[in-house]
Design an enzyme around this catalytic site. Structure first.
Site, PDB file in Angstrom:
ATOM      1  N   PRO A  92       0.818  -1.214   0.000  1.00  0.00           N
ATOM      2  CA  PRO A  92       0.000   0.000   0.000  1.00  0.00           C
ATOM      3  C   PRO A  92       0.855   1.269   0.000  1.00  0.00           C
ATOM      4  O   PRO A  92       0.356   2.354  -0.287  1.00  0.00           O
ATOM      5  CB  PRO A  92      -0.845  -0.115   1.275  1.00  0.00           C
ATOM      6  CG  PRO A  92      -0.218  -1.187   2.092  1.00  0.00           C
ATOM      7  CD  PRO A  92       0.580  -2.055   1.175  1.00  0.00           C
ATOM      8  N   GLU A 119       2.994  -6.840   8.363  1.00  0.00           N
ATOM      9  CA  GLU A 119       3.306  -5.417   8.138  1.00  0.00           C
ATOM     10  C   GLU A 119       4.268  -5.207   6.977  1.00  0.00           C
ATOM     11  O   GLU A 119       4.744  -4.098   6.765  1.00  0.00           O
ATOM     12  CB  GLU A 119       3.885  -4.790   9.413  1.00  0.00           C
ATOM     13  CG  GLU A 119       2.949  -4.838  10.616  1.00  0.00           C
ATOM     14  CD  GLU A 119       1.647  -4.063  10.380  1.00  0.00           C
ATOM     15  OE1 GLU A 119       1.716  -2.906   9.932  1.00  0.00           O
ATOM     16  OE2 GLU A 119       0.573  -4.641  10.641  1.00  0.00           O
ATOM     17  N   ARG A 161      -3.302  -9.113 -20.501  1.00  0.00           N
ATOM     18  CA  ARG A 161      -4.177  -8.778 -21.625  1.00  0.00           C
ATOM     19  C   ARG A 161      -3.504  -7.857 -22.630  1.00  0.00           C
ATOM     20  O   ARG A 161      -4.003  -7.680 -23.742  1.00  0.00           O
ATOM     21  CB  ARG A 161      -5.517  -8.202 -21.141  1.00  0.00           C
ATOM     22  CG  ARG A 161      -5.412  -6.894 -20.430  1.00  0.00           C
ATOM     23  CD  ARG A 161      -6.751  -6.479 -19.837  1.00  0.00           C
ATOM     24  NE  ARG A 161      -7.721  -5.985 -20.827  1.00  0.00           N
ATOM     25  CZ  ARG A 161      -7.657  -4.807 -21.408  1.00  0.00           C
ATOM     26  NH1 ARG A 161      -6.652  -3.977 -21.156  1.00  0.00           N
ATOM     27  NH2 ARG A 161      -8.572  -4.433 -22.276  1.00  0.00           N
ATOM     28  N   ASP A 176      -9.233   1.408 -24.546  1.00  0.00           N
ATOM     29  CA  ASP A 176      -9.398   1.249 -23.097  1.00  0.00           C
ATOM     30  C   ASP A 176      -9.467   2.637 -22.457  1.00  0.00           C
ATOM     31  O   ASP A 176      -8.742   3.534 -22.868  1.00  0.00           O
ATOM     32  CB  ASP A 176      -8.179   0.544 -22.477  1.00  0.00           C
ATOM     33  CG  ASP A 176      -8.069  -0.934 -22.874  1.00  0.00           C
ATOM     34  OD1 ASP A 176      -9.031  -1.454 -23.454  1.00  0.00           O
ATOM     35  OD2 ASP A 176      -7.030  -1.530 -22.585  1.00  0.00           O
TER      36      ASP A 176
HETATM   37 CL1  6GU Z   1      -0.369  -3.881  -3.267  1.00  0.00          CL
HETATM   38  N1  6GU Z   1      -1.056  -4.485  -0.780  1.00  0.00           N
HETATM   39  C1  6GU Z   1      -1.797  -4.313   0.317  1.00  0.00           C
HETATM   40  N2  6GU Z   1      -1.578  -5.098   1.375  1.00  0.00           N
HETATM   41  N3  6GU Z   1      -2.752  -3.387   0.404  1.00  0.00           N
HETATM   42  C2  6GU Z   1      -2.956  -2.635  -0.663  1.00  0.00           C
HETATM   43  C3  6GU Z   1      -2.232  -2.758  -1.837  1.00  0.00           C
HETATM   44  C4  6GU Z   1      -1.260  -3.717  -1.868  1.00  0.00           C
HETATM   45  N4  6GU Z   1      -2.666  -1.855  -2.716  1.00  0.00           N
HETATM   46  C5  6GU Z   1      -3.631  -1.202  -2.102  1.00  0.00           C
HETATM   47  N5  6GU Z   1      -3.814  -1.652  -0.865  1.00  0.00           N
END
Ligand code: 6GU
Length: 273
Positions: A92, A119, A161, A176
């Site tokens: 994230p 984590e 794709r 797209d």
């Molecule tokens: Cl790539 N991993 C996690 N754990 N949470 C996320 C993410 C990735 N992308 C958005 N939220």
């Protein structure tokens, strides 16, 4: 393209056998290797995590299993003639995964994914492999998942794709919504198919008119309608030169007008959509 995924939940990657990605594999366009991280643990409990230095909640994935797993799969790939791996680290805290990044990744011959739980992974693992190969730390959106496996599925599908010979028709991704240059990055509008009437609902007349010019204009107007409603940020980011006179008329009807500098559009009044 070769794909390697190292995970503590190999079964989470089963969808890679299905649908478009599954077909790309069956056709030999994708060579997928899913590895169980716990194969590179040597204690009775197959430990992959430990407490964070500096304290705090949660657990951190240990260096040694990741290092041994990556060394093994990299050696295997090189031995079988693959070159130029790139590491894709779902997190994230990564850069946003976009269509542009999907195109960039689709041009690489070999992607290695390291979806983490807990984590995240001890930073030294990324730092170590970054000395040998490009590393892409990617996030698939502004929300938190329990682990990176779902992100691997997302990235893999977006990339697969784009590979030549995967989507029967090379034209199919030209328009797209997020293709570079597509409709000045507008979202696509609604689509319809037979029957012409369903539960009292008709197809918009223009689509039955056979008038290609009017159909294209209608589609463009619907794209503007949907984009202003759902993604006003995309309109604001647009080069005003991307809008023709008819676009400007439609935007005005939707309650948008140029800033004094002509560079941005903003909502001037709420319009029922
Ligand atoms: Cl790539 N991993 C996690 N754990 N949470 C996320 C993410 C990735 N992308 C958005 N939220």
């Amino acid at each position: 393209m070769r794909l390697d995924v190292v995970t503590i939940f190999p079964e989470y990657l089963e969808p890679l056998n299905v649908s478009l990605v599954g077909k790309a594999r069956a056709r030999g366009r994708l060579d997928v290797h899913v590895h169980d991280l716990r194969e590179w643990t040597y204690d009775r409990h197959n430990t992959v995590d430990d407490t964070p230095y500096g304290g705090g909640p949660g657990m951190v994935m240990k260096t040694e299993p990741w290092g041994d797993a990556l060394d093994t799969l990299l050696a295997d790939g090189y031995e079988t003639g693959h070159t130029s791996p790139a590491l894709v680290v779902p997190t994230p805290s990564g850069r946003p995964f976009t269509q542009e990044l999907a195109v960039e990744l689709s041009e690489r011959p070999w992607l290695v994914f390291t979806p983490a739980r807990y984590e995240g992974i001890d930073r030294r693992v990324v730092d170590e492999y970054a000395t040998r190969m490009p590393v892409y730390e990617v996030s698939i959106g502004d929300y938190v998942l329990a682990g990176g496996e779902a992100a691997v599925l997302v990235v893999t599908e977006a990339v697969a794709r784009l590979l030549p010979g995967v989507l029967g028709n090379a034209e199919s991704h030209r328009d797209d919504s997020f293709a570079p240059g597509a409709m000045a990055n507008l979202l696509e509008g609604p689509v319809y198919t037979k029957p012409p009437e369903w539960r009292g609902r008709d197809i918009p007349d223009v689509l039955l008119s056979g008038h290609h010019g009017r159909i294209a204009r209608w589609r463009r107007d619907e794209a503007l309608r949907r984009t202003t409603a759902n993604r006003p940020d995309l309109i604001e980011r647009c080069d005003p030169a991307a809008f023709d006179k008819k676009d400007r008329e439609m935007l005005s009807i939707l309650g948008w007008e140029p800033e004094p500098d002509g560079r941005f559009w903003r909502r001037v009044k709420a319009v029922e959509e």
